[in-house]
Design a protein around this motif. Structure first.
Motif, short mmCIF file in Angstrom:
data_model
loop_
_atom_site.label_atom_id
_atom_site.label_comp_id
_atom_site.label_asym_id
_atom_site.label_seq_id
_atom_site.Cartn_x
_atom_site.Cartn_y
_atom_site.Cartn_z
N ALA A 129 13.11 -7.62 5.61
CA ALA A 129 12.06 -7.14 4.71
C ALA A 129 10.67 -7.38 5.28
O ALA A 129 9.77 -6.55 5.09
CB ALA A 129 12.20 -7.81 3.34
N ALA A 130 10.47 -8.48 5.97
CA ALA A 130 9.13 -8.80 6.49
C ALA A 130 8.64 -7.71 7.45
O ALA A 130 7.46 -7.33 7.41
CB ALA A 130 9.14 -10.16 7.19
N GLY A 131 9.54 -7.22 8.30
CA GLY A 131 9.16 -6.17 9.23
C GLY A 131 8.77 -4.88 8.52
O GLY A 131 7.80 -4.21 8.89
N TYR A 132 9.52 -4.54 7.48
CA TYR A 132 9.20 -3.32 6.73
C TYR A 132 7.87 -3.47 6.00
O TYR A 132 7.03 -2.56 6.00
CB TYR A 132 10.31 -3.00 5.74
N HIS A 133 7.65 -4.63 5.39
CA HIS A 133 6.41 -4.82 4.65
C HIS A 133 5.21 -4.83 5.59
O HIS A 133 4.11 -4.39 5.21
CB HIS A 133 6.48 -6.10 3.82
N ALA A 134 5.39 -5.28 6.81
CA ALA A 134 4.32 -5.20 7.79
C ALA A 134 4.00 -3.74 8.08
O ALA A 134 2.82 -3.36 8.23
CB ALA A 134 4.71 -5.93 9.07
N ARG A 135 5.02 -2.92 8.18
CA ARG A 135 4.81 -1.47 8.37
C ARG A 135 4.03 -0.87 7.20
O ARG A 135 3.14 -0.06 7.37
CB ARG A 135 6.15 -0.76 8.50
N ARG A 136 4.40 -1.28 5.98
CA ARG A 136 3.70 -0.77 4.80
C ARG A 136 2.23 -1.17 4.81
O ARG A 136 1.34 -0.37 4.48
CB ARG A 136 4.37 -1.29 3.53
N GLU A 137 1.97 -2.40 5.18
CA GLU A 137 0.57 -2.86 5.20
C GLU A 137 -0.24 -2.09 6.23
O GLU A 137 -1.40 -1.75 6.00
CB GLU A 137 0.54 -4.36 5.48
N LEU A 138 0.38 -1.78 7.38
CA LEU A 138 -0.30 -0.96 8.38
C LEU A 138 -0.61 0.43 7.84
O LEU A 138 -1.59 1.06 8.24
CB LEU A 138 0.57 -0.85 9.64
N ALA A 139 0.24 0.91 6.92
CA ALA A 139 0.03 2.23 6.34
C ALA A 139 -0.89 2.19 5.12
O ALA A 139 -1.08 3.19 4.44
CB ALA A 139 1.38 2.83 5.94
N GLY A 140 -1.47 1.01 4.83
CA GLY A 140 -2.38 0.89 3.70
C GLY A 140 -1.68 0.86 2.36
O GLY A 140 -2.24 1.30 1.35
N LEU A 141 -0.45 0.33 2.31
CA LEU A 141 0.33 0.29 1.08
C LEU A 141 0.52 -1.14 0.62
O LEU A 141 0.48 -2.07 1.42
CB LEU A 141 1.70 0.94 1.31
#
Length: 382
Positions: free
Chosen positions: A149-161
């Motif tokens: 989950a941490a890796g996915y949430h990092a992706r979301r944060e990069l996308a401004g989510l």
């Protein structure tokens, strides 16, 4: 070429792909995939280019344009996470995205077609292998993404989510809604059934080892397969992707979704085993009958309670409306699934009582849903 929502978007697409592939790009034709803001774009054949790509965009001037932009960023984050971080081929690759013109370019998975289209055309019996591939793909997605989950949430944060909004938003206000609907039906949730509802929602909010990525819409219209030959499934539509309890993705195998009146018995057809085997490869806790059964019952209950929110609207409809029968089928399948797994017995009893009340209230929906002649697996809701 206006099928992409305007000539400017088409020009931008050609320039974007030309830079990406270091090759001149000419669009041969555009096929709009109605009713969505999605199109298949055919390119003039060159060795450097794929024959076609899929473009999804934010509709211009529509009320939900801001929400749609958020959904496209979610999809890109999820698909890049799967391809680049997890390294699985269960979904299309992101080829490019353009923030200014608010569109994304995805790998075209054609000639695969949506499973629900095949089921509507030929019936479930003709596509048992494809249904099994669908079930396995759903389990494989959870197995591959559990614990990441941490890796996915990092992706979301990069996308401004907002990375923290995933699970909480999916369960918000469901308990209060359940109590309200129970009161409207005059079949109140008593202390024991309410306590089990709280336990079910607690399990979904805190999945433990079952925390995994879902595309957010685990239905047969969001899986693509070849109509003939090997049944290699690919999952699509990750606009509502997020980490949640893995067994929410199994609900569609047990309880009818929006398109269907029935889905059949997944244990008898082998779909339940196909899903569970694939899930257990990455989540060994899925082999624990008690944990698996209770999680599945909780996920089915949450889905049924969301569908029950439509009660007032369906109650106002004319007799014979298929959506009434579908709601009865949904509650009935939820109770049956929980009972089979000997989970949440008091909440299961409440679903049974609610089902019988609706059958009495809507005589037109008092049908024998177990009759395979009248309601074969994946009978379509009209």
């Amino acid at each position: 070429m206006t099928a992409l929502g305007g000539a400017s978007r088409l020009d931008t697409l050609q320039r974007l792909l030309a830079g990406l592939y270091d090759s001149p790009v000419t669009v041969a034709r555009v096929e709009r995939l109605e009713p969505w803001a999605v199109a298949r774009v055919w390119l003039d054949a060159t060795p450097a280019l794929p024959p076609s790509v899929v473009v999804k965009w934010v509709p211009d001037g529509e009320r939900d344009a801001r929400t749609a932009a958020w959904r496209l960023r979610t999809e890109c984050a999820a698909l890049r996470f799967l391809a680049e971080d997890v390294g699985v081929r269960l979904a299309p690759r992101v080829i490019a995205e353009h923030a200014g013109d608010r569109f994304v370019v995805l790998e075209d998975l054609a000639p695969r077609v949506a499973l629900d289209r095949l089921l509507r055309r030929d019936g479930a019996a003709a596509h048992r292998e494809r249904l099994a591939a669908f079930a396995e793909a759903r389990g494989a997605l959870s197995a591959a993404t559990a614990g990441q989950a941490a890796g996915y949430h990092a992706r979301r944060e990069l996308a401004g989510l907002d990375a923290a909004a995933d699970r909480a938003a999916r369960l918000a206000a469901l308990r209060g809604s359940a109590v309200e609907q129970a009161s409207a039906l005059d079949v109140a949730l008593d202390g024991r059934s309410l306590a089990e509802l709280d336990r079910a929602l607690g399990l979904l909010a805190d999945p433990g080892p079952f925390l995994a990525l879902s595309n957010g819409d685990a239905e047969a219209n969001n899986v693509l397969l070849h109509a003939t030959g090997p049944a290699r499934a690919r999952l699509i539509d990750f606009e509502f992707a997020g980490y949640t309890h893995a067994l929410t993705d199994a609900v569609c195998l047990y309880v009818p979704g929006p398109a269907w009146l029935t889905v059949g018995d997944p244990a008898a057809t082998g779909l339940a085993d196909a899903y569970r085997r694939a899930l257990a490869r990455g989540i060994p806790a899925a082999e624990d009958d008690r944990r698996y059964g209770e999680g599945l019952a909780a996920a089915c209950a949450a889905w049924a309670l969301r569908r029950l929110q439509r009660f007032a609207a369906l109650d106002a409809r004319a007799p014979g409306d298929h959506s009434r029968l579908q709601l009865v089928a949904t509650l009935d399948a939820t109770a049956r699934t929980a009972g089979t797994h000997q989970a949440l017995p008091h909440l299961t009893g409440w679903f049974g009582r609610a089902t019988e009340l609706l059958r009495r209230r809507w005589p037109d929906a008092d049908r024998d849903l177990a009759d395979p002649a009248a309601f074969p697996p994946y009978a379509v809701r009209r």
